[in-house]
Design an enzyme around this catalytic site. Structure first.
Site, mmCIF file in Angstrom:
data_model
loop_
_atom_site.group_PDB
_atom_site.id
_atom_site.type_symbol
_atom_site.label_atom_id
_atom_site.label_comp_id
_atom_site.label_asym_id
_atom_site.label_seq_id
_atom_site.Cartn_x
_atom_site.Cartn_y
_atom_site.Cartn_z
ATOM 1 N N ASP A 105 0.062 5.132 1.051
ATOM 2 C CA ASP A 105 -0.028 6.052 2.197
ATOM 3 C C ASP A 105 -0.088 5.277 3.509
ATOM 4 O OD1 ASP A 105 -0.307 8.367 0.398
ATOM 5 O OD2 ASP A 105 -2.246 7.470 -0.079
ATOM 6 N N ASP A 140 0.861 -1.162 0.000
ATOM 7 C CA ASP A 140 0.000 0.000 0.000
ATOM 8 C C ASP A 140 0.915 1.234 0.000
ATOM 9 O OD1 ASP A 140 -2.318 1.635 0.349
ATOM 10 O OD2 ASP A 140 -1.825 1.750 2.492
HETATM 11 MG MG LIG Z 1 -2.718 3.198 3.547
#
Ligand SMILES: [Mg+2]
Ligand SMILES: [Zn+2]
Length: 187
Positions: A11, A9
């Protein structure tokens, strides 16, 4: 030959999220991007061991009209340049109402990455900081590592590993890999 992948992922895994009301959101501008220290070195080590590194990120603010696609792309370019070892960055620009296959917790981005790089999903991982990341990983059949950053939201009900930092997540993969090499019969 089939490869192993680490699905990352963006962020809250590669870069610091912006926290609003206890929940993470993406940085608004490239100038606001802060990549977690030490990641580049550790990602390089795992890449040298044969892992394909694929970023899978939901960016629904584009569909919501609160972020521009061009800005998301500039931030992705910056992260790709800084970390230098990322093989692909896959982005879902949709929101729930679009009912797409790529928005996590659906596994579409992981499956697309797996097809492109001939990935053995059962020997691969996802690292995420939200429930949807872990659920997408489970739906795709990869091992799941949840980075618990204590957001004000429901964490995943289950995951294979729970850690408190990105470096810790990568260390787990590094150590499991060594375990597998050690278990391999000699000769
Ligand atoms: Mg995230
Ligand atoms: Zn999508």
């Amino acid at each position: 030959m089939t490869s192993r992948a680490i699905f990352l992922d963006r962020d809250g895994v590669l870069n610091r999220p912006v926290i609003r009301d206890g929940k993470p959101s993406p940085p608004a501008r490239p100038e606001d991007v802060v990549i977690y220290p030490g990641l580049r070195t550790q990602l390089r080590r795992l890449k040298d061991r044969g892992f394909v590194l694929i970023v899978v990120t939901n960016q629904p603010d584009v569909a919501r009209g609160t972020a521009r696609k061009e800005t998301v792309e500039r931030i992705n370019d910056l992260i790709g340049r800084e970390l230098a070892v990322i093989d692909r960055i896959l982005v879902c620009y949709h929101d729930n109402g679009d009912n797409c296959d790529c928005r996590k917790p659906r596994p579409g981005m992981l499956l697309a990455g797996a097809r492109e790089f001939d990935v053995d999903l059962a020997r691969s991982y996802i690292i995420g900081d939200r429930r949807g990341d872990v659920e997408a990983g489970m739906a795709a059949g990869v091992r799941t590592i949840f980075i618990d950053r204590a957001y004000r939201e429901t964490p995943p009900a289950v995951c294979d590993h729970r850690v408190s930092s990105s470096l810790e997540a990568l260390t787990i993969i590094e150590n499991e890999r060594e375990d597998e090499e050690n278990r391999r019969p000699a000769g």
